[in-house]
Design an enzyme around this catalytic site. Structure first.
Site: not given
Length: 516
Positions: A57, A64, A87, A200, A290
């Site tokens: 891969y 994807g 991309h 990535n 306070r």
């Protein structure tokens, strides 16, 4: 850019200061020998897998939802170019230079760990871009925070290829090819796995987290100073900040905040004027006075948690697939931005609440029913003059916007990539809105400082604490003392600059010494 400042980037984690130096101050970077050795070793394993007939891969397959296709070796260079070009799909306003430089540095660090399989020459080219001050144009929209900040990082990778648009060291827009040519940097022809290795990661959201932590750490000190000025100007009491009271609820940030306020209010003539029972008829101050240490203290503790998460991320190598030390190349889910997205959202809540309390203190100064003897709206001639009436409107508008920005982005998810990426972090969106919140808090605290300083001047002849007097003096260098109504916007901006550059805290610390 800082002359001769160089940040060394190796396999070991970067520091927050390293990120600030490169992102904000233009420091150059240099890959260490250890980094280059780790990169080379990982690349050797990627080259072996690229030559293997077995699909791997991201090396010899698509990406994807298209990961099932085995890519012919002759098409793999095109695969990398296509990945980056497709991309680099951002849209909208341009992202700030400091954010892009942080993103580039953090990506370079992941490359330097030797877990990505990139070639040394590609990592060196990214380092050269940073050092030359060449900043790719990255756009507001495009990242879902999973798989990391794909679109923003792809715009950076596009620049490495000599494509796209950049800003050069002077800030001018230029084509990437021309900018690289002028800087004598050769574009990169991406090889197997390099496209994924460059895009990535969670580097954009992490960079914005580190910048926000840096800014909020300073602003929470400013909030202690502004709150102390308001307590003093509104004739409140500092007894509630005593350490023995804080110890009853031992949150570390609360103790630090109360100690700061006590230091800032030390030796106040205004406070001394109403310490005895005859001159002070109030039993308790309002919560916004306070409880200031409880709120600012909780903010401190939340910032500390966010810093812990950021530290873990700085020690991370985020890529998919990852090259392990034993040579295996494995798919993983480390690119998911949830850990960063959560704390980005937490910090937006913190900023909104600090601002909300600051606005309430400011409002008390303007109301004759609650400001204990000051003129309505701190006006010179109420009715003729409006004083700080509309300064509080501006503050309130910002606070209202910050409350909307505090709605978490990380609870949202929208599926993408044909349902392969079916749960995303929205961390980039969380980071973008946090940047607006940090700016908003800066402005809200500035209006409180401006108003509290005016009130302290109007308390004359009572003398404020030396530390608060030092803050008023610093403000008076650009903002005149109380008088008839003037053009107020420039005075607000002067106060904003004094807060943003640390001048409020520096003025107080000139008397108190370092605040927590």
């Amino acid at each position: 850019m800082r002359d001769n400042e160089v940040v060394n980037v190796g396999p070991e984690p970067l520091t927050f200061d390293d990120v600030i130096k490169v992102a904000r101050h233009g420091a150059a970077v240099q890959l260490t020998d250890d980094a280059l050795a780790a990169i080379s070793a990982a690349r050797q394993r990627v080259d072996e897998l690229a030559e293997s007939p077995t699909p791997a891969y991201g090396i010899s397959t698509g990406f994807g939802a298209l990961a099932t296709r085995h890519i012919d070796p002759a098409l793999r260079a095109q695969l990398q170019r296509s990945l980056v070009r497709s991309h680099a799909a951002g849209s909208g306003p341009e992202v700030e230079t400091e954010v892009v430089r942080a993103l580039m540095l953090l990506r370079l660090h992941t490359l330097a760990t030797g877990h990505t399989g990139i070639r040394p020459t590609t990592a060196k080219t990214l380092a050269a871009l940073i050092s030359a001050g060449i900043t790719p144009v990255v756009h507001e929209f495009g990242s879902l925070g999973c798989s990391g900040d794909l679109a923003p990082l792809a715009h950076v990778a596009l620049t490495l290829m000599g494509e796209g648009v950049v800003r050069d060291a002077s800030g001018s827009l230029q084509s990437a090819g021309e900018a690289l040519k002028q800087a004598h940097i050769d574009p990169v022809e991406l090889a197997a796995k390099e496209g994924l290795a460059l895009i990535n990661g969670t580097d954009g959201m992490l960079g914005m987290l580190i910048l926000a932590i840096h800014d909020l750490t300073a602003l929470v000190r400013t909030a202690d100073v502004s709150a102390a000025m308001s307590v003093e100007g509104l004739l409140g009491t500092d007894r509630v900040f005593m350490p023995e009271l804080q110890a009853l609820r031992p949150h570390p940030g609360q103790a630090l905040s109360a100690a700061n306020m006590t230091k800032v209010l030390r030796d106040s003539g205004v406070m001394a004027s109403h310490r005895d029972p005859e001159s002070c008829t109030r039993v308790q101050d309002a919560y916004s006075l306070r409880c200031a240490p409880q709120v600012a203290g909780a903010a401190r503790d939340t910032i500390a948690h966010a810093a812990t998460v950021a530290g873990w991320e700085l020690a991370s190598a985020v890529d998919n697939p990852a090259v392990l030390a034993d040579g295996r190349v494995e798919s993983n889910g480390n690119f998911h931005g949830a850990p960063i997205a959560y704390v980005l959202d937490f910090l937006a809540v913190v900023a909104a609440d600090l601002a909300s309390m600051s606005e309430r203190r400011t409002d008390r100064f303007l109301d004759v029913a609650r400001n204990h003897g000051l003129p309505a709206f701190l006006a010179d001639d109420p009715g003729v003059d409006s004083g700080h009436m509309i300064a509080q409107y501006t503050q309130a508008a910002i606070v209202s916007e910050m409350k909307r920005l505090a709605v978490p982005a990380s609870v949202d998810s929208i599926p993408s990539s044909a349902m392969q990426e079916d749960h995303v972090s929205m961390g980039w969106s969380a980071a973008r809105k946090l940047r607006k919140s940090v700016d908003g808090l800066t402005r809200v605290l500035a209006v409180e400082v401006l108003t509290a300083a005016r009130a302290l001047d109007l308390r004359a002849p009572l003398v404020p604490a030396p530390a608060t007097a030092a803050v008023v003096k610093a403000l008076r260098e650009t903002v005149p003392a109380p008088g008839p109504d003037r053009f107020l916007a420039p005075e607000i901006e002067s106060a904003v600059r004094l807060v943003a550059d640390g001048g409020v805290v520096a003025a107080a610390e000139s008397v108190t010494g370092p605040l927590n």
